[in-house]
Each structure stands twice: as structure tokens, then as C-alpha cells.
Design a protein around this motif. Structure first.
Motif, mmCIF file in Angstrom:
data_model
loop_
_atom_site.group_PDB
_atom_site.id
_atom_site.type_symbol
_atom_site.label_atom_id
_atom_site.label_comp_id
_atom_site.label_asym_id
_atom_site.label_seq_id
_atom_site.Cartn_x
_atom_site.Cartn_y
_atom_site.Cartn_z
ATOM 1 N N GLU A 61 0.833 -1.216 0.000
ATOM 2 C CA GLU A 61 0.000 0.000 0.000
ATOM 3 C C GLU A 61 0.863 1.259 0.000
ATOM 4 N N HIS A 95 -5.118 11.224 -8.815
ATOM 5 C CA HIS A 95 -5.718 10.781 -7.567
ATOM 6 C C HIS A 95 -5.809 11.938 -6.570
ATOM 7 N N ARG A 99 -8.972 13.616 -4.544
ATOM 8 C CA ARG A 99 -8.998 13.480 -3.086
ATOM 9 C C ARG A 99 -9.134 14.864 -2.433
ATOM 10 N N MET A 106 -14.711 16.138 4.917
ATOM 11 C CA MET A 106 -14.105 15.199 5.867
ATOM 12 C C MET A 106 -13.305 15.928 6.953
ATOM 13 N N MET A 153 -24.943 13.524 2.444
ATOM 14 C CA MET A 153 -23.588 13.732 1.918
ATOM 15 C C MET A 153 -23.610 14.057 0.428
ATOM 16 N N PHE A 214 -20.915 16.271 -1.453
ATOM 17 C CA PHE A 214 -19.951 15.768 -2.438
ATOM 18 C C PHE A 214 -20.245 16.270 -3.859
ATOM 19 N N GLY A 241 -19.608 5.166 1.173
ATOM 20 C CA GLY A 241 -20.304 5.820 2.284
ATOM 21 C C GLY A 241 -21.476 5.024 2.793
ATOM 22 N N ILE A 281 -14.710 -2.261 13.772
ATOM 23 C CA ILE A 281 -14.363 -2.134 12.347
ATOM 24 C C ILE A 281 -13.223 -3.097 11.975
ATOM 25 N N LEU A 287 -14.625 -4.197 4.112
ATOM 26 C CA LEU A 287 -14.131 -4.467 2.750
ATOM 27 C C LEU A 287 -13.023 -5.506 2.879
ATOM 28 N N PHE A 344 -9.396 0.198 6.904
ATOM 29 C CA PHE A 344 -9.475 1.410 6.086
ATOM 30 C C PHE A 344 -8.330 1.477 5.075
ATOM 31 N N PHE A 346 -4.371 1.606 3.804
ATOM 32 C CA PHE A 346 -3.148 2.259 4.290
ATOM 33 C C PHE A 346 -2.582 3.048 3.114
ATOM 34 N N PRO A 348 -1.630 6.159 0.377
ATOM 35 C CA PRO A 348 -2.308 7.310 -0.240
ATOM 36 C C PRO A 348 -3.813 7.121 -0.441
ATOM 37 N N ARG A 350 -5.773 5.481 1.654
ATOM 38 C CA ARG A 350 -6.447 5.160 2.928
ATOM 39 C C ARG A 350 -7.793 5.872 2.991
ATOM 40 N N CYS A 351 -8.794 5.161 3.485
ATOM 41 C CA CYS A 351 -10.172 5.665 3.431
ATOM 42 C C CYS A 351 -10.280 7.106 3.924
ATOM 43 N N GLY A 353 -13.115 8.578 4.279
ATOM 44 C CA GLY A 353 -14.376 8.722 5.013
ATOM 45 C C GLY A 353 -14.349 8.082 6.391
HETATM 46 C C1 HEM Z 1 -16.478 1.402 8.235
HETATM 47 C C2 HEM Z 1 -16.629 2.083 7.130
HETATM 48 C C3 HEM Z 1 -15.638 2.126 5.999
HETATM 49 C C4 HEM Z 1 -14.682 1.229 5.634
HETATM 50 C C5 HEM Z 1 -14.334 -0.086 6.299
HETATM 51 C C6 HEM Z 1 -14.017 1.761 4.462
HETATM 52 C C7 HEM Z 1 -12.971 1.136 3.808
HETATM 53 C C8 HEM Z 1 -12.237 1.694 2.781
HETATM 54 C C9 HEM Z 1 -11.090 1.088 2.151
HETATM 55 C C10 HEM Z 1 -10.504 -0.277 2.507
HETATM 56 C C11 HEM Z 1 -10.636 1.934 1.197
HETATM 57 C C12 HEM Z 1 -9.440 1.715 0.259
HETATM 58 C C13 HEM Z 1 -8.156 2.008 1.005
HETATM 59 C C14 HEM Z 1 -6.903 1.649 0.268
HETATM 60 O O1 HEM Z 1 -6.934 1.313 -0.928
HETATM 61 O O2 HEM Z 1 -5.835 1.736 0.915
HETATM 62 C C15 HEM Z 1 -11.510 3.078 1.202
HETATM 63 C C16 HEM Z 1 -11.386 4.166 0.368
HETATM 64 C C17 HEM Z 1 -12.327 5.171 0.294
HETATM 65 N N1 HEM Z 1 -13.432 5.359 1.119
HETATM 66 FE FE1 HEM Z 1 -13.933 4.232 2.693
HETATM 67 N N2 HEM Z 1 -14.593 2.951 4.131
HETATM 68 C C18 HEM Z 1 -15.585 3.226 5.043
HETATM 69 C C19 HEM Z 1 -16.409 4.337 5.064
HETATM 70 C C20 HEM Z 1 -16.395 5.353 4.146
HETATM 71 C C21 HEM Z 1 -17.271 6.490 4.161
HETATM 72 C C22 HEM Z 1 -18.343 6.796 5.200
HETATM 73 C C23 HEM Z 1 -16.962 7.238 3.074
HETATM 74 C C24 HEM Z 1 -17.623 8.528 2.692
HETATM 75 C C25 HEM Z 1 -18.222 8.754 1.654
HETATM 76 C C26 HEM Z 1 -15.863 6.574 2.376
HETATM 77 C C27 HEM Z 1 -15.262 7.015 1.236
HETATM 78 C C28 HEM Z 1 -14.105 6.478 0.688
HETATM 79 C C29 HEM Z 1 -13.420 7.046 -0.467
HETATM 80 C C30 HEM Z 1 -13.829 8.273 -1.248
HETATM 81 C C31 HEM Z 1 -12.301 6.225 -0.700
HETATM 82 C C32 HEM Z 1 -11.242 6.388 -1.785
HETATM 83 C C33 HEM Z 1 -10.037 7.097 -1.192
HETATM 84 C C34 HEM Z 1 -8.876 7.234 -2.155
HETATM 85 O O3 HEM Z 1 -8.805 6.491 -3.146
HETATM 86 O O4 HEM Z 1 -8.042 8.112 -1.909
HETATM 87 N N3 HEM Z 1 -15.550 5.430 3.075
HETATM 88 N N4 HEM Z 1 -12.475 2.912 2.178
#
Ligand code: HEM
Length: 401
Positions: A61, A95, A99, A106, A153, A214, A241, A281, A287, A344, A346, A348, A350-351, A353
């Protein structure tokens, strides 16, 4: 003791049946100790590597130059002529640009503003469920809360939330030979209404002052986004989300029932709220994986991953890695460094949200604890059958108070 009944090279870790009955957890334990970097020669989505150790996942990552997101973040490939480049399937400057655009929602102020809406929704939803009578927690609470939040949102009317939930469900399916959808084209067809809806909302937003949702943030970006880029990022936001937070909420009810002494701790020690939510979590890992593609030959764990190979980082396995997390198969809400998990991701991507998700779960549980409710699953539960989304389609419960 786990025994593998097939040659390692023939093993397809992603086989969905292992996830439906959770036997995947024993297979991951086996892989972490015997073959932490495993190559599968053939699967419905072609050959791929499985990475099962926490530390290897972190190294991959953290190295987006050699492990790119551009060819897709799930096992299914994004076709080369398929122009969609969402926030999750882009690298470098592309990216970062996306972001940065959505980041204002956020921030601490953005999340505080949303908390008012979540609190109101949580109270109304919990007021509406029956006591001492079985009902489906997924539909009445998890979906209701995250759906209303999703509409907010997105800057959409609350009355549209069922539509958003429907599109989120379709969007979360990974097309492939054994999936409910055969191809990205078919998925696109089913999402046509969704695309039209969000293009119309973008037109409205462009003509209105910037506001904290958004669609408005994306509509007001300095350099206008391509239509494909805009729509694919909207899809990530809908699924990200919604499905993830929804399944964490459902899972928390299951865990507190399985570990009643942890529930007592959680109810009686408000100072454990933060670590407790991180533990929910981690333990659920909503995921199950993210994928990258090697841009050059890379050596990991004495194996050579070749340029162009798909690499699957199994978060569900990393989160149960005994070398990184003590007693990983136990649900322990007062862990030290509870936030050190992979749910979430790790690096660049990393989630973005994560704080928003944690806030929703916290607000809901604060309200449940205030009511002193004990929520008991009846056993009438249906898990989501997927190797990507770890969740529940149905969770019948009875509330005792
Ligand atoms: C428990 C809840 C959540 C989990 C487990 C989760 C998990 C993840 C994971 C695993 C990734 C990819 C990280 C990576 O590739 O290193 C991610 C990316 C992302 N998540 Fe979440 N997420 C959650 C909630 C949310 C919420 C509430 C939002 C809001 C809308 C959100 C928006 C995003 C976005 C926009 C990305 C892309 C970030 C990027 O590519 O820079 N997530 N999330």
C-alpha cells in the motif's frame, strides 16, 4: 487443524463459497504461516497473487509507484478502453486532485456539521423500532441510518434515499463470470438512471453557490472533471459511504451478543467508545480486500511478482495476523492502539471517510446505550455472499430493555 485438500497452485483464495461460511479465516491462518505470498494460476478473473500478512500489505500500500491502482481495485479488470478513472482507480496527481476536492466534507467542521443530521436520524430511527418483537435490524436501522446520511452527503433530498440504496447495491457487485452481473457494460446499463440523476444534480450544483456536499464539491472543482471521472467517483462515494458503514453497524450488534462481557464494558465505560468502535471495524473488516497491479518486477517474501500481475491484499487476513495484533481472533474493545488495523487500508488511498464512518457508529451506539437496550439476534441471519463486501443482508433481532 486446517488441512488443504488441493495443490497450492490450484488454490483460488477468492472462491466465494469460503467467505459465505467464514471458513476463509482458517485458510488465511494457513496461508499466513505457510504461503503468505501465494500465486493462483487461474480464477474467473485470471491469475493473481494473494498477500495475507499485515506487514506485506502495508509495504504494498505504501508503494503506489510499483503497485498501481489504475487497472482496477477489485479482481475484475477495468477494460483498457473503459475510461472510468475513479478516485480509487487512479494514481499520483489524478488521484490527489480528486482526493483534495472531496476533503472539505471530511474535516472536523464538515463532520461536526453532519453529526447533527446523524443524531436526529438515529433518534427517529430508534424511536420507530419495536421493543420485545423481532424485526430486521439491517433494514430498519443499519440501512435507514446510513441511507439518510448518504442522501445528506450527496446533497440529495432525503426522500431519494431508497434510490441511492438501490444503486449502491448494484454498484457494489463486481462483474465477472460467476457474479450476478457479467460485465462492466451490463452494470453501466443498470446504473443509467443513477448516472442521469447525478448529472442532473451536478447541473443544479454548478448553477448554485458551493455547499458542503460531495456533488457540489465535485461540481465546483477548479478544473472541471470529465463526465466519466465524475460519475465513477460518485459511485465510489455511494458504495464507500454506505455498504461499509452499514455492515459495521450490523456486525456490532452480532459482536456484542457474542461477547457479552465486552458489551458490559462498552456500556459502562464511555471512555472506551473510540477504541471499541475501532475494534468493531477491525473485527468485521467490511471491505475484504483491495487490489493493485505491479508496474515492474518486485520481490516480496522470496517470490517475484512480475510486471502486470494482479496483487490482492486481503485485509481480512491482515487484521487477524498474530504477528501484528495480539489475540487477533478475540473481540477486545479496550485494545491498546485499537486503530492500528487494515480495514481502512493504508497509504495514499487510505479511506478518506473513516472519521465520518466512526462518527455514525458512535452516535448510534451512544443513543442505544442511553436507552439501556440489549439487542439480541434471533439467529434468523443472512450473510452477504461476496469475497469483497463482508456483511449482512438480514439480521433479525429482539430488543430487550
Ligand atoms: C467502516 C466504514 C468504511 C470502511 C471499512 C471503508 C474502507 C475503505 C477502504 C478499505 C478503502 C481503500 C483504502 C486503500 O486502498 O488503501 C476506502 C477508500 C475510500 N473510502 Fe472508505 N470505508 C468506510 C467508510 C467510508 C465512508 C463513510 C466514506 C464517505 C463517503 C468513504 C469514502 C471512501 C473514499 C472516497 C475512498 C477512496 C479514497 C482514495 O482512493 O483516496 N468510506 N475505504
Amino acid at each position: 487443524m486446517f488441512e488443504l485438500n488441493e495443490p497450492l497452485a490450484k488454490l483460488d483464495v477468492s472462491d466465494v463459497s469460503r467467505f459465505a461460511d467464514q471458513s476463509i479465516l482458517s485458510l488465511f491462518a494457513f496461508l499466513r504461516s505457510h504461503e503468505p505470498v501465494h500465486f493462483c494460476e487461474s480464477s474467473p478473473h485470471g491469475a493473481y497473487w494473494s498477500i495475507s500478512r499485515f506487514s506485506d500489505i502495508v509495504s504494498i500500500e505504501a508503494d503506489p509507484k510499483r503497485f498501481s491502482s489504475r487497472s482496477g481495485f477489485t479482481l475484475a479488470d477495468i477494460d483498457s478502453d473503459f475510461k472510468h478513472r475513479s478516485i480509487l482507480s487512479s494514481d499520483g496527481q489524478d488521484h490527489l486532485r480528486q482526493r483534495r476536492a472531496i476533503a472539505p466534507l471530511m474535516t472536523v467542521d464538515g463532520i461536526n456539521a453532519l453529526e447533527v443530521t446523524v443524531k436526529k436520524a438515529a433518534v427517529e430511527i430508534l424511536d420507530s423500532v419495536p421493543l420485545d418483537k423481532p424485526f430486521d435490524w439491517v433494514e430498519r436501522v443499519s440501512i435507514a441510518l446510513t441511507g439518510r446520511m448518504l442522501a445528506t452527503m450527496m446533497g440529495a433530498p432525503h426522500s431519494d434515499f431508497q434510490k441511492l440504496i438501490h444503486w449502491s447495491h448494484i454498484a457494489s457487485i463486481i462483474p465477472g463470470p460467476n457474479a450476478d452481473l457479467g460485465s462492466f457494460e451490463e452494470k453501466d446499463r443498470l446504473l443509467e438512471d443513477c448516472y442521469r440523476y447525478f448529472l442532473a444534480r451536478r447541473d443544479i450544483s454548478v448553477a448554485s453557490p458551493l455547499s458542503l456536499n460531495f456533488v457540489s464539491l465535485l461540481a465546483h472543482m477548479k478544473r472541471e472533471m470529465e463526465v466519466d471521472e465524475y460519475l465513477s467517483t460518485i459511485i465510489i462515494l455511494i458504495v464507500g459511504g454506505n455498504e461499509t458503514t452499514r455492515n459495521s453497524i450490523s456486525a456490532s450488534v452480532v459482536f456484542f451478543d457474542q461477547f457479552p462481557e465486552q458489551r458490559d464494558l462498552f456500556y459502562n465505560h464511555p471512555e472506551l467508545m473510540e477504541s471499541g468502535i475501532s475494534e468493531i471495524i477491525r473485527y468485521q473488516t467490511p471491505l475484504i480486500y483491495m487490489r493493485r497491479t505491479a508496474t515492474e518486477d518486485v520481490e516480496i517474501g522470496e517470490k517475484t511478482i512480475k510486471k502486470g500481475d494482479k496483487v490482492v491484499m486481503w485485509y481480512l487476513s491482515g487484521n487477524r495476523d498474530e504477528d501484528a495484533i495480539s489475540q487477533p481472533d478475540e473481540f477486545i474493545i479496550n485494545r491498546m492502539r485499537a486503530g492500528r488495523h487494515l480495514s481502512f487500508g493504508f497509504g495514499p488511498h487510505r479511506c478518506i471517510g473513516r472519521r465520518l464512518a466512526e462518527m455514525q457508529i458512535r452516535v448510534l451506539w451512544e443513543e442505544i446505550i442511553r436507552r439501556k437496550w440489549i439487542i439480541q439476534p434471533t439467529g434468523n441471519t443472512e450473510r452477504t455472499v461476496s469475497n469483497f463486501i463482508n456483511g449482512f443482508n438480514k439480521l433479525e433481532v429482539i430488543i430487550r430493555n
